[in-house]
Design an enzyme around this catalytic site. Structure first.
Site, PDB file in Angstrom:
ATOM      1  CE  LYS A  87       7.787   2.204   1.323  1.00 23.62           C
ATOM      2  NZ  LYS A  87       8.202   1.013   0.621  1.00 23.62           N
ATOM      3  N   GLY A  90       3.101  -5.446   1.889  1.00 21.02           N
ATOM      4  CA  GLY A  90       2.668  -6.778   1.460  1.00 21.02           C
ATOM      5  C   GLY A  90       1.665  -6.646   0.336  1.00 21.02           C
ATOM      6  CD  GLN A 122       9.707  -5.252  -8.192  1.00 20.17           C
ATOM      7  OE1 GLN A 122       9.668  -4.247  -8.891  1.00 20.17           O
ATOM      8  NE2 GLN A 122       8.684  -6.041  -8.058  1.00 20.17           N
ATOM      9  CG  HIS A 175       4.243  -0.621  -5.887  1.00 18.03           C
ATOM     10  ND1 HIS A 175       2.868  -0.573  -5.892  1.00 18.03           N
ATOM     11  CD2 HIS A 175       4.579  -1.765  -5.229  1.00 18.03           C
ATOM     12  CE1 HIS A 175       2.396  -1.628  -5.238  1.00 18.03           C
ATOM     13  NE2 HIS A 175       3.412  -2.367  -4.822  1.00 18.03           N
ATOM     14  CB  ALA A 198       7.471 -13.069   0.205  1.00 16.78           C
ATOM     15  CG  HIS A 216      11.644  -9.183   4.775  1.00 16.74           C
ATOM     16  ND1 HIS A 216      11.521  -9.183   3.409  1.00 16.74           N
ATOM     17  CD2 HIS A 216      12.974  -9.047   5.020  1.00 16.74           C
ATOM     18  CE1 HIS A 216      12.707  -9.059   2.850  1.00 16.74           C
ATOM     19  NE2 HIS A 216      13.615  -8.984   3.806  1.00 16.74           N
ATOM     20  CD  GLU A 263      14.547 -10.921   0.100  1.00 13.21           C
ATOM     21  OE1 GLU A 263      14.826  -9.708   0.202  1.00 13.21           O
ATOM     22  OE2 GLU A 263      13.567 -11.350  -0.527  1.00 13.21           O
ATOM     23  CD  GLN A 307      15.431 -18.532 -11.272  1.00 13.01           C
ATOM     24  OE1 GLN A 307      16.318 -18.682 -12.114  1.00 13.01           O
ATOM     25  NE2 GLN A 307      15.680 -18.081 -10.065  1.00 13.01           N
TER      26      GLN A 307
HETATM   27  P1  FAD Z   1       3.985   0.690   0.155  1.00 17.04           P
HETATM   28  O1  FAD Z   1       5.189   1.466   0.505  1.00 17.04           O
HETATM   29  O2  FAD Z   1       2.801   0.860   1.015  1.00 17.04           O
HETATM   30  O3  FAD Z   1       3.630   1.057  -1.361  1.00 17.04           O
HETATM   31  C1  FAD Z   1       2.586   0.406  -2.064  1.00 17.04           C
HETATM   32  C2  FAD Z   1       1.944   1.381  -3.055  1.00 17.04           C
HETATM   33  O4  FAD Z   1       1.299   2.452  -2.358  1.00 17.04           O
HETATM   34  C3  FAD Z   1       2.922   2.062  -4.003  1.00 17.04           C
HETATM   35  O5  FAD Z   1       2.280   2.219  -5.250  1.00 17.04           O
HETATM   36  C4  FAD Z   1       3.183   3.428  -3.359  1.00 17.04           C
HETATM   37  O6  FAD Z   1       3.518   4.417  -4.334  1.00 17.04           O
HETATM   38  C5  FAD Z   1       1.873   3.720  -2.656  1.00 17.04           C
HETATM   39  N1  FAD Z   1       2.041   4.399  -1.355  1.00 17.04           N
HETATM   40  C6  FAD Z   1       2.978   4.173  -0.412  1.00 17.04           C
HETATM   41  N2  FAD Z   1       2.752   4.911   0.686  1.00 17.04           N
HETATM   42  C7  FAD Z   1       1.652   5.639   0.439  1.00 17.04           C
HETATM   43  C8  FAD Z   1       0.903   6.587   1.205  1.00 17.04           C
HETATM   44  N3  FAD Z   1       1.243   6.902   2.451  1.00 17.04           N
HETATM   45  N4  FAD Z   1      -0.225   7.143   0.630  1.00 17.04           N
HETATM   46  C9  FAD Z   1      -0.595   6.801  -0.634  1.00 17.04           C
HETATM   47  N5  FAD Z   1       0.066   5.911  -1.404  1.00 17.04           N
HETATM   48  C10 FAD Z   1       1.175   5.321  -0.876  1.00 17.04           C
HETATM   49  N6  FAD Z   1       6.191  -9.056   0.274  1.00 17.04           N
HETATM   50  C11 FAD Z   1       5.874  -9.958   1.240  1.00 17.04           C
HETATM   51  O7  FAD Z   1       4.717 -10.391   1.319  1.00 17.04           O
HETATM   52  N7  FAD Z   1       6.827 -10.411   2.120  1.00 17.04           N
HETATM   53  C12 FAD Z   1       8.118 -10.000   2.080  1.00 17.04           C
HETATM   54  O8  FAD Z   1       8.944 -10.430   2.887  1.00 17.04           O
HETATM   55  C13 FAD Z   1       8.495  -9.044   1.061  1.00 17.04           C
HETATM   56  N8  FAD Z   1       9.756  -8.574   0.987  1.00 17.04           N
HETATM   57  C14 FAD Z   1      10.067  -7.620   0.036  1.00 17.04           C
HETATM   58  C15 FAD Z   1      11.380  -7.100  -0.011  1.00 17.04           C
HETATM   59  C16 FAD Z   1      11.734  -6.153  -0.962  1.00 17.04           C
HETATM   60  C17 FAD Z   1      13.139  -5.613  -0.992  1.00 17.04           C
HETATM   61  C18 FAD Z   1      10.757  -5.697  -1.901  1.00 17.04           C
HETATM   62  C19 FAD Z   1      11.139  -4.704  -2.959  1.00 17.04           C
HETATM   63  C20 FAD Z   1       9.460  -6.186  -1.859  1.00 17.04           C
HETATM   64  C21 FAD Z   1       9.092  -7.140  -0.892  1.00 17.04           C
HETATM   65  N9  FAD Z   1       7.794  -7.655  -0.801  1.00 17.04           N
HETATM   66  C22 FAD Z   1       7.474  -8.585   0.165  1.00 17.04           C
HETATM   67  C23 FAD Z   1       6.756  -7.227  -1.758  1.00 17.04           C
HETATM   68  C24 FAD Z   1       5.936  -6.010  -1.237  1.00 17.04           C
HETATM   69  O9  FAD Z   1       5.195  -6.375  -0.098  1.00 17.04           O
HETATM   70  C25 FAD Z   1       4.994  -5.569  -2.365  1.00 17.04           C
HETATM   71  O10 FAD Z   1       5.727  -5.064  -3.441  1.00 17.04           O
HETATM   72  C26 FAD Z   1       3.859  -4.638  -1.977  1.00 17.04           C
HETATM   73  O11 FAD Z   1       2.959  -4.562  -3.100  1.00 17.04           O
HETATM   74  C27 FAD Z   1       4.281  -3.211  -1.655  1.00 17.04           C
HETATM   75  O12 FAD Z   1       4.950  -3.153  -0.492  1.00 17.04           O
HETATM   76  P2  FAD Z   1       5.605  -1.763   0.031  1.00 17.04           P
HETATM   77  O13 FAD Z   1       6.103  -2.012   1.396  1.00 17.04           O
HETATM   78  O14 FAD Z   1       6.560  -1.215  -0.956  1.00 17.04           O
HETATM   79  O15 FAD Z   1       4.270  -0.858   0.056  1.00 17.04           O
END
Ligand code: FAD
Length: 289
Positions: A166, A109, A177, A150, A51, A78, A17, A213
Site C-alpha cells: 500500500k 472492502g 482498525q 487482518h 461498510a 472512503h 468517522e 456493541q
Molecule cells: P487489503 O489491504 O487488500 O488487505 C486485505 C488482506 O490481503 C490482508 O490480509 C492483507 O495482508 C492481504 N494483502 C494486502 N495486499 C496484498 C497484496 N498485494 N498481495 C497479497 N496479499 C495482500 N470496509 C468497507 O466496506 N467500507 C469502509 O468504508 C471501510 N472503512 C474502513 C476503515 C478502516 C480504518 C479500516 C481499518 C477498515 C475499513 N473497512 C471498510 C474494512 C476493510 O474493507 C476490511 O477490513 C477488508 O477486509 C480489508 O480491507 P483493506 O483495505 O485493509 O485490504
C-alpha cells in the site's frame, strides 16, 4: 487540505468517522450529527463507503462534500474496490474529484459471500495505484491497517509485509482498525517501523457504550480484550447506564495513554453518536494541540 500535510503540522491529529445512514431519507440525521460533532473541532471527518451492510452508492461522496462545504471541516471519502468493476471505481473517483474532495481512503472492502462478479481488483494497493493513475496528485490517499493482523493474514508479520504494498502504491497515512489493548498497538507500531513503514499511523478507537456493541462490533473485529476491558463489561453487565459511563471512561483512558506515548493521531469511530464522541473529546481535549 491535504491530510498528509496535517500530520506534518500537528501531533496528534484528531479525526472522526461517520457512516452514511442506512436509509437515504435519513439525510437530515447525518447533517444534524455532523453539526454537533463539529463541537469537537476535528481535524477531519472520514465517511465510510458501503461498510456494515450499508449500500455503496453516492451517499459517501455527498456527505463528504457537505462536511467540507457546509461545515468547513476537512474530509476523507472512503472507497472500496473488491466488489466493484473498474468502471464503477473510475466513476466514483471522478465524482470525488469533481466534488472538491481531496482525500480518499483506499480500501479493499469485505468480499460479499455469493456475489458473482469478476474481481477486477484484489487488494487495496491496486485501488491506490488506480487513484494515482487517474488523479495524479489531486487526491491524497489514506489506507487501513490492523494492529492485531487482518483476519485473513497468516500472521501479523506477513500482514505488515503486505502493508508495504500500500505504501509503495502511494498511501501516505494509515488508520487502524479499532482495538482495546494499547500494548498490542505499541507492539504493532514497533514492528511496522522496523519493517520500514514510516507514514503516520492514527489509532482507531471505538467507545463501547452498549451491550449490543459487544456482541456485534467487538466480536466481529476480532480485537483482543484486555482484562480491564472484560472487568469493566462484567461490572456493568446488568447496568446499561453504568456501562455507558464506564465505556466512555475506558476510551478516554485509552486515548490519554496513546497521546502520552506520542501517537501520530486519534481516529474516533463515532457510530454517528455525537453525545458519546463529545464526552470522549471533553475527556482528552486538554492533551490535544
Ligand atoms: P487489503 O489491504 O487488500 O488487505 C486485505 C488482506 O490481503 C490482508 O490480509 C492483507 O495482508 C492481504 N494483502 C494486502 N495486499 C496484498 C497484496 N498485494 N498481495 C497479497 N496479499 C495482500 N470496509 C468497507 O466496506 N467500507 C469502509 O468504508 C471501510 N472503512 C474502513 C476503515 C478502516 C480504518 C479500516 C481499518 C477498515 C475499513 N473497512 C471498510 C474494512 C476493510 O474493507 C476490511 O477490513 C477488508 O477486509 C480489508 O480491507 P483493506 O483495505 O485493509 O485490504
Amino acid at each position: 487540505m491535504r491530510i498528509p500535510e496535517l500530520y506534518k503540522e500537528k501531533k496528534p491529529v484528531f479525526s472522526l468517522e461517520v457512516f452514511p445512514p442506512k436509509r437515504k431519507t435519513n439525510k437530515e440525521s447525518i447533517h444534524a450529527a455532523v453539526e454537533r460533532l463539529a463541537e469537537c473541532r476535528p481535524d477531519f471527518i472520514s465517511v465510510t463507503y458501503g461498510a456494515g451492510g450499508n449500500i455503496a452508492d453516492n451517499s459517501t461522496c455527498e456527505i463528504a462534500s457537505s462536511i467540507k462545504k457546509d461545515f468547513g471541516i476537512e474530509t476523507v471519502a472512503h472507497l472500496t474496490c473488491v466488489n466493484s468493476t473498474r468502471e464503477d471505481v473510475k466513476e466514483m473517483i471522478g465524482r470525488f474529484a469533481e466534488s472538491d474532495i481531496e482525500n480518499v481512503m483506499a480500501l479493499r472492502g469485505d468480499i460479499v459471500p455469493g456475489e458473482n462478479i469478476r474481481r477486477e481488483y484484489r487488494h487495496a494497493n491496486e485501488l491506490a495505484i488506480e487513484i494515482q493513475r487517474m488523479c495524479n496528485d489531486q487526491l491524497q490517499i489514506l489506507g487501513a491497517c490492523y494492529p492485531e493482523g487482518h483476519y485473513q493474514s497468516e500472521s501479523l508479520d506477513s500482514d505488515i509485509q503486505n502493508l508495504k504494498y500500500k505504501i509503495g502504491a502511494g498511501v501516505q497515512v494509515l488508520i487502524t482498525q479499532l482495538f482495546f489493548d494499547n500494548e498490542a498497538f505499541y507492539d504493532f507500531l514497533d514492528r511496522a517501523r522496523s519493517a520500514g513503514i514510516n507514514v503516520p499511523i492514527s489509532a482507531g478507537i471505538m467507545p463501547i457504550v452498549k451491550s449490543s456493541q459487544i456482541e456485534k462490533t467487538v466480536q466481529l473485529s476480532g480485537a483482543s480484550l484486555p482484562h480491564e476491558f472484560t472487568a469493566m463489561v462484567g461490572r456493568n453487565e446488568h447496568d446499561p447506564e453504568g456501562l455507558y459511563e464506564a465505556g466512555i471512561d475506558f476510551a478516554v483512558g485509552q486515548i490519554r495513554d496513546l497521546i502520552e506515548h506520542g501517537v501520530d493521531g486519534i481516529h474516533l469511530y463515532t457510530m454517528n453518536d455525537p453525545r458519546v464522541a463529545i464526552r470522549v473529546w471533553k475527556g482528552v481535549k486538554d492533551l490535544l494541540p
